[in-house]
Design a protein around this motif. Sequence first.
Motif, PDB file in Angstrom:
ATOM      1  N   ASN A   1       7.630 -12.914 -14.847  1.00 22.77           N
ATOM      2  CA  ASN A   1       6.195 -13.154 -14.988  1.00 22.77           C
ATOM      3  C   ASN A   1       5.435 -11.834 -15.090  1.00 22.77           C
ATOM      4  OD1 ASN A   1       6.341 -15.993 -14.872  1.00 22.77           O
ATOM      5  ND2 ASN A   1       6.436 -15.944 -12.631  1.00 22.77           N
ATOM      6  N   VAL A   2       5.868 -10.845 -14.310  1.00 25.97           N
ATOM      7  CA  VAL A   2       5.277  -9.510 -14.382  1.00 25.97           C
ATOM      8  C   VAL A   2       5.552  -8.888 -15.740  1.00 25.97           C
ATOM      9  CG1 VAL A   2       5.423  -7.161 -13.461  1.00 25.97           C
ATOM     10  CG2 VAL A   2       5.342  -9.107 -11.898  1.00 25.97           C
TER      11      VAL A   2
ATOM     12  N   GLY B   1      10.547  -6.886  -3.214  1.00 26.00           N
ATOM     13  CA  GLY B   1      10.177  -7.115  -1.823  1.00 26.00           C
ATOM     14  C   GLY B   1       8.709  -7.395  -1.589  1.00 26.00           C
ATOM     15  N   MET B   2       7.936  -7.604  -2.636  1.00 19.16           N
ATOM     16  CA  MET B   2       6.484  -7.794  -2.484  1.00 19.16           C
ATOM     17  C   MET B   2       6.098  -9.266  -2.494  1.00 19.16           C
ATOM     18  SD  MET B   2       4.605  -4.857  -4.692  1.00 19.16           S
ATOM     19  CE  MET B   2       4.950  -3.122  -4.425  1.00 19.16           C
ATOM     20  N   GLY B   3       5.023  -9.558  -1.761  1.00 22.92           N
ATOM     21  CA  GLY B   3       4.414 -10.869  -1.830  1.00 22.92           C
ATOM     22  C   GLY B   3       3.505 -10.983  -3.033  1.00 22.92           C
ATOM     23  N   VAL B   4       2.971 -12.177  -3.243  1.00 23.68           N
ATOM     24  CA  VAL B   4       2.172 -12.450  -4.441  1.00 23.68           C
ATOM     25  C   VAL B   4       0.959 -11.536  -4.531  1.00 23.68           C
ATOM     26  CG1 VAL B   4       0.756 -14.191  -5.602  1.00 23.68           C
ATOM     27  CG2 VAL B   4       2.936 -14.851  -4.570  1.00 23.68           C
ATOM     28  N   GLU B   5       0.270 -11.324  -3.400  1.00 24.43           N
ATOM     29  CA  GLU B   5      -0.936 -10.498  -3.418  1.00 24.43           C
ATOM     30  C   GLU B   5      -0.615  -9.061  -3.798  1.00 24.43           C
ATOM     31  OE1 GLU B   5      -4.506  -8.990  -0.402  1.00 24.43           O
ATOM     32  OE2 GLU B   5      -3.224 -10.682   0.153  1.00 24.43           O
ATOM     33  N   ASP B   6       0.467  -8.511  -3.213  1.00 25.00           N
ATOM     34  CA  ASP B   6       0.853  -7.138  -3.534  1.00 25.00           C
ATOM     35  C   ASP B   6       1.323  -7.018  -4.977  1.00 25.00           C
ATOM     36  OD1 ASP B   6       0.222  -5.920  -1.139  1.00 25.00           O
ATOM     37  OD2 ASP B   6       2.178  -6.318  -0.242  1.00 25.00           O
TER      38      ASP B   6
ATOM     39  N   ARG C   1       0.833  -1.205   0.000  1.00 25.27           N
ATOM     40  CA  ARG C   1       0.000   0.000   0.000  1.00 25.27           C
ATOM     41  C   ARG C   1       0.868   1.255   0.000  1.00 25.27           C
ATOM     42  NH1 ARG C   1      -5.241  -1.687  -1.218  1.00 25.27           N
ATOM     43  NH2 ARG C   1      -5.830  -3.437   0.093  1.00 25.27           N
ATOM     44  N   LYS C   2       2.016   1.202   0.663  1.00 27.01           N
ATOM     45  CA  LYS C   2       2.934   2.346   0.607  1.00 27.01           C
ATOM     46  C   LYS C   2       3.400   2.585  -0.825  1.00 27.01           C
ATOM     47  CE  LYS C   2       4.767   2.006   5.307  1.00 27.01           C
ATOM     48  NZ  LYS C   2       5.945   1.656   6.129  1.00 27.01           N
ATOM     49  N   ARG C   3       3.674   1.507  -1.543  1.00 29.26           N
ATOM     50  CA  ARG C   3       4.065   1.661  -2.948  1.00 29.26           C
ATOM     51  C   ARG C   3       2.937   2.307  -3.747  1.00 29.26           C
ATOM     52  NH1 ARG C   3       8.541  -1.073  -5.194  1.00 29.26           N
ATOM     53  NH2 ARG C   3      10.208  -0.836  -3.660  1.00 29.26           N
ATOM     54  N   ALA C   4       1.703   1.918  -3.458  1.00 29.15           N
ATOM     55  CA  ALA C   4       0.563   2.519  -4.150  1.00 29.15           C
ATOM     56  C   ALA C   4       0.474   4.009  -3.837  1.00 29.15           C
ATOM     57  CB  ALA C   4      -0.732   1.807  -3.763  1.00 29.15           C
ATOM     58  N   LEU C   5       0.736   4.384  -2.573  1.00 36.15           N
ATOM     59  CA  LEU C   5       0.723   5.797  -2.209  1.00 36.15           C
ATOM     60  C   LEU C   5       1.815   6.560  -2.944  1.00 36.15           C
ATOM     61  CD1 LEU C   5      -0.176   8.227  -0.584  1.00 36.15           C
ATOM     62  CD2 LEU C   5       1.203   7.379   1.351  1.00 36.15           C
ATOM     63  N   GLU C   6       2.991   5.961  -3.059  1.00 34.21           N
ATOM     64  CA  GLU C   6       4.079   6.602  -3.794  1.00 34.21           C
ATOM     65  C   GLU C   6       3.689   6.835  -5.252  1.00 34.21           C
ATOM     66  OE1 GLU C   6       7.092   3.753  -2.874  1.00 34.21           O
ATOM     67  OE2 GLU C   6       7.797   4.870  -1.135  1.00 34.21           O
TER      68      GLU C   6
ATOM     69  N   ILE D   1      -0.253  -4.283  -7.509  1.00 37.64           N
ATOM     70  CA  ILE D   1       0.531  -3.221  -8.137  1.00 37.64           C
ATOM     71  C   ILE D   1       0.591  -3.418  -9.656  1.00 37.64           C
ATOM     72  CG2 ILE D   1       2.797  -2.124  -8.261  1.00 37.64           C
ATOM     73  CD1 ILE D   1       1.206  -1.462  -5.748  1.00 37.64           C
ATOM     74  N   SER D   2       0.614  -4.664 -10.101  1.00 41.86           N
ATOM     75  CA  SER D   2       0.555  -4.927 -11.548  1.00 41.86           C
ATOM     76  C   SER D   2      -0.731  -4.373 -12.140  1.00 41.86           C
ATOM     77  CB  SER D   2       0.666  -6.421 -11.833  1.00 41.86           C
ATOM     78  OG  SER D   2       1.934  -6.927 -11.506  1.00 41.86           O
ATOM     79  N   ASP D   3      -1.845  -4.641 -11.487  1.00 42.72           N
ATOM     80  CA  ASP D   3      -3.125  -4.112 -11.965  1.00 42.72           C
ATOM     81  C   ASP D   3      -3.124  -2.593 -11.956  1.00 42.72           C
ATOM     82  OD1 ASP D   3      -4.086  -6.659 -12.341  1.00 42.72           O
ATOM     83  OD2 ASP D   3      -5.193  -6.733 -10.443  1.00 42.72           O
ATOM     84  N   LEU D   4      -2.520  -1.998 -10.928  1.00 44.73           N
ATOM     85  CA  LEU D   4      -2.459  -0.540 -10.834  1.00 44.73           C
ATOM     86  C   LEU D   4      -1.630   0.043 -11.976  1.00 44.73           C
ATOM     87  CD1 LEU D   4      -2.833   2.169  -9.479  1.00 44.73           C
ATOM     88  CD2 LEU D   4      -1.021   1.555  -7.854  1.00 44.73           C
ATOM     89  N   ILE D   5      -0.474  -0.540 -12.238  1.00 47.99           N
ATOM     90  CA  ILE D   5       0.365  -0.043 -13.330  1.00 47.99           C
ATOM     91  C   ILE D   5      -0.359  -0.170 -14.664  1.00 47.99           C
ATOM     92  CG2 ILE D   5       2.480  -0.482 -14.650  1.00 47.99           C
ATOM     93  CD1 ILE D   5       3.832  -1.180 -11.986  1.00 47.99           C
ATOM     94  N   ARG D   6      -1.069  -1.266 -14.854  1.00 48.66           N
ATOM     95  CA  ARG D   6      -1.816  -1.445 -16.101  1.00 48.66           C
ATOM     96  C   ARG D   6      -2.874  -0.346 -16.265  1.00 48.66           C
ATOM     97  NH1 ARG D   6      -3.100  -6.201 -15.256  1.00 48.66           N
ATOM     98  NH2 ARG D   6      -1.598  -7.296 -16.574  1.00 48.66           N
TER      99      ARG D   6
END
Length: 253
Positions: A211-212, A181-186, A156-161, A190-195
């Motif tokens: 894979n990303v 440093g992210m787990g699978v869920e994050d 979530r911090k990455r999303a805020l950034e 973040i992949s969906d957010l970047i898209r």
Amino acid sequence: MNAAADAILSAKGLTKEFFGFKAVNKVDLDIHEGTIHALIGPNGAGKTTVFNLLTKFLTPTAGTIVFQGRDITGVRPADVARMGLVRSFQISAVFPHLTVLDNVRVALQRKAHLGTQFWRSNRMLDRLNDEAHQLIEAVGLTAFAGHDAAELPYGRKRALEIATTLALDPPVLLFDEPMAGMGVEDIGRISDLIRRIAKGRTVVMVEHNLNVVADLCDQVTVLARGEILAEGDYASVSSDARVREAYMGSEDE
């Protein structure tokens, strides 16, 4: 089609030497508008150096960099960011003891040239709230708007950034290992957010997780020993024998 003419960000003959060692050697790179473009490669490939050269955190030994038709080879990083070539996680303003909303408002104040005008009334700054909430919603942080940034989980911090970077409304976003440093869920979030945020923008990313890269990226440039080894979509570069040899069959850098 003239690939260079169609590029929003272009490098020609990009070279960087460190005490006689060429970390990057005569790299020609064209980033096309509206694409997600990945730089990948094994350890020592030079991809981070290329990334730092493109964002002007390093000065090239030789070569040129052109952004939106303007030669930015000698332009300072802060001035390049103001032009709209923005490196996320490096210049974004995230303050751990401010709320998510206030962090985004700080970034919006900068865009509105209010960042150093501390005597502005809350009423005037409240005019930024609607836009701030739109950005917070865009990165999936509406439920966290009143939380201090320090309280947020890592992803979530990455999303805020990303939200604070988007506040500058840049045409080109550059991400340096956004999934580190992210787990699978994050990673999925973040992949969906970047898209989503890539729609109407250009994204350049250095990423270890192949894979990303396969899932997100339109174009992939593979670097090895400071030079471009292969370019194309992920399917073509991943089937290239030279790329397989460089990675020695591993998907980890």
